[in-house]
Design a protein around this motif. Structure first.
Motif, short mmCIF file in Angstrom:
data_model
loop_
_atom_site.label_atom_id
_atom_site.label_comp_id
_atom_site.label_asym_id
_atom_site.label_seq_id
_atom_site.Cartn_x
_atom_site.Cartn_y
_atom_site.Cartn_z
N GLU A 1 -2.55 -9.19 -14.90
CA GLU A 1 -2.00 -9.19 -16.27
C GLU A 1 -2.83 -8.33 -17.20
O GLU A 1 -2.30 -7.72 -18.13
CB GLU A 1 -1.94 -10.62 -16.82
CG GLU A 1 -0.88 -11.49 -16.21
CD GLU A 1 0.53 -11.15 -16.69
OE1 GLU A 1 0.69 -10.61 -17.81
OE2 GLU A 1 1.47 -11.43 -15.93
N GLN B 1 4.34 0.03 -10.64
CA GLN B 1 4.45 -1.40 -10.35
C GLN B 1 4.22 -1.62 -8.87
O GLN B 1 4.59 -0.80 -8.04
CB GLN B 1 5.82 -1.94 -10.78
CG GLN B 1 7.00 -1.26 -10.12
CD GLN B 1 8.32 -1.77 -10.64
OE1 GLN B 1 8.39 -2.86 -11.18
NE2 GLN B 1 9.36 -0.98 -10.50
N TRP C 1 -3.15 -5.39 -8.99
CA TRP C 1 -2.35 -5.74 -10.16
C TRP C 1 -2.94 -6.99 -10.79
O TRP C 1 -3.36 -7.91 -10.10
CB TRP C 1 -0.90 -6.01 -9.76
CG TRP C 1 -0.03 -6.30 -10.95
CD1 TRP C 1 0.68 -5.39 -11.66
CD2 TRP C 1 0.20 -7.56 -11.58
NE1 TRP C 1 1.34 -6.00 -12.69
CE2 TRP C 1 1.05 -7.35 -12.66
CE3 TRP C 1 -0.24 -8.86 -11.33
CZ2 TRP C 1 1.48 -8.36 -13.50
CZ3 TRP C 1 0.17 -9.88 -12.16
CH2 TRP C 1 1.03 -9.63 -13.23
N THR D 1 -1.70 -4.48 -17.62
CA THR D 1 -0.28 -4.18 -17.77
C THR D 1 0.06 -3.81 -19.20
O THR D 1 -0.70 -4.05 -20.13
CB THR D 1 0.59 -5.39 -17.37
OG1 THR D 1 0.30 -6.48 -18.25
CG2 THR D 1 0.35 -5.80 -15.93
N GLN D 2 1.26 -3.23 -19.34
CA GLN D 2 1.83 -3.01 -20.66
C GLN D 2 2.93 -4.05 -20.87
O GLN D 2 3.08 -4.96 -20.05
CB GLN D 2 2.29 -1.55 -20.83
CG GLN D 2 3.03 -0.93 -19.65
CD GLN D 2 4.50 -1.22 -19.63
OE1 GLN D 2 4.90 -2.36 -19.50
NE2 GLN D 2 5.31 -0.17 -19.73
N GLN D 3 3.67 -3.94 -21.95
CA GLN D 3 4.59 -4.99 -22.36
C GLN D 3 5.76 -5.23 -21.40
O GLN D 3 6.38 -6.29 -21.44
CB GLN D 3 5.13 -4.72 -23.78
CG GLN D 3 6.08 -3.55 -23.91
CD GLN D 3 5.38 -2.21 -24.07
OE1 GLN D 3 4.19 -2.07 -23.79
NE2 GLN D 3 6.12 -1.20 -24.50
N HIS D 4 6.06 -4.29 -20.50
CA HIS D 4 7.15 -4.46 -19.55
C HIS D 4 6.67 -4.95 -18.19
O HIS D 4 7.46 -5.08 -17.26
CB HIS D 4 7.93 -3.15 -19.38
CG HIS D 4 8.50 -2.64 -20.66
ND1 HIS D 4 9.51 -3.27 -21.35
CD2 HIS D 4 8.16 -1.55 -21.41
CE1 HIS D 4 9.78 -2.60 -22.46
NE2 HIS D 4 8.98 -1.55 -22.51
N HIS E 1 -0.46 -0.33 -17.05
CA HIS E 1 -0.55 0.45 -18.29
C HIS E 1 -0.93 1.89 -17.95
O HIS E 1 -1.76 2.14 -17.07
CB HIS E 1 -1.60 -0.17 -19.21
CG HIS E 1 -1.57 0.36 -20.60
ND1 HIS E 1 -2.05 1.61 -20.93
CD2 HIS E 1 -1.07 -0.17 -21.74
CE1 HIS E 1 -1.88 1.82 -22.21
NE2 HIS E 1 -1.29 0.74 -22.73
N GLY E 2 -0.34 2.85 -18.66
CA GLY E 2 -0.65 4.26 -18.45
C GLY E 2 -2.12 4.56 -18.65
O GLY E 2 -2.69 5.43 -17.98
N GLY E 3 -2.78 3.85 -19.56
CA GLY E 3 -4.21 4.04 -19.76
C GLY E 3 -5.02 3.63 -18.55
O GLY E 3 -6.01 4.27 -18.20
#
Length: 152
Positions: free
Chosen positions: A51, A101, A49, A54-57, A61-63
């Motif tokens: 930053e 996550q 993991w 990641t996405q906004q939440h 990120h799905g990508g």
């Protein structure tokens, strides 16, 4: 349901060629991803993991999830093709099963159906925290067998 290729150890030479190829992937390097297991017909890639993925939440990120599964399937295909060949992604479908996550993502790519010109593979992605895995995505992919100039 097709039967996956039995995961068996690769020769040291083939495993090294796959590791060398993986080290040339800029996106996986950017993600901090690493090969964690390489077998004939099955490859595992882990990504910590950060930053930057990641996405906004705050979830992965799905990508990034899709890219990890794509690479795991691609290297599983590379483990079964002949010298001077590679498997290039022709198409895939991904199902994102739950928010990703955790401490890291782990993608396991498996060849379901080897072929002379097309290979079908499945990629399962797990989030992992304290060694406990949770399924977050599954991918079904078709790869086209192509000749390469660099032999991997």
């Amino acid at each position: 349901m097709p039967q996956a290729v039995d995961a068996t150890p690769l020769s040291a030479e083939r495993a090294d060629a796959i590791a060398t190829s993986f080290s040339r992937q800029g996106l996986m390097t950017t993600f901090g991803a690493a090969l964690t297991r390489v077998m004939r017909g099955e490859v595992e890639i882990a990504m910590p993991w950060s930053e930057g993925v990641t996405q906004q939440h705050g979830f992965f990120h799905g990508g990034a999830v899709g890219a990890l599964a794509d690479s795991a399937c691609g290297y599983a295909a590379l483990s079964i093709v002949g010298d001077g060949e590679a498997g290039l992604t022709a198409e895939y479908k991904i199902n994102l099963l739950s928010p990703a996550q955790g401490e890291r993502l782990v993608a396991v790519g498996r060849v379901l159906k080897p072929g002379r010109t097309l290979i079908v593979a499945q990629g399962d992605v797990y989030s992992e925290t304290a060694g406990v895995r949770k399924a977050v995505a599954t991918m079904l992919m078709t790869l086209c067998v192509v000749r390469t100039l660099d032999h991997v």
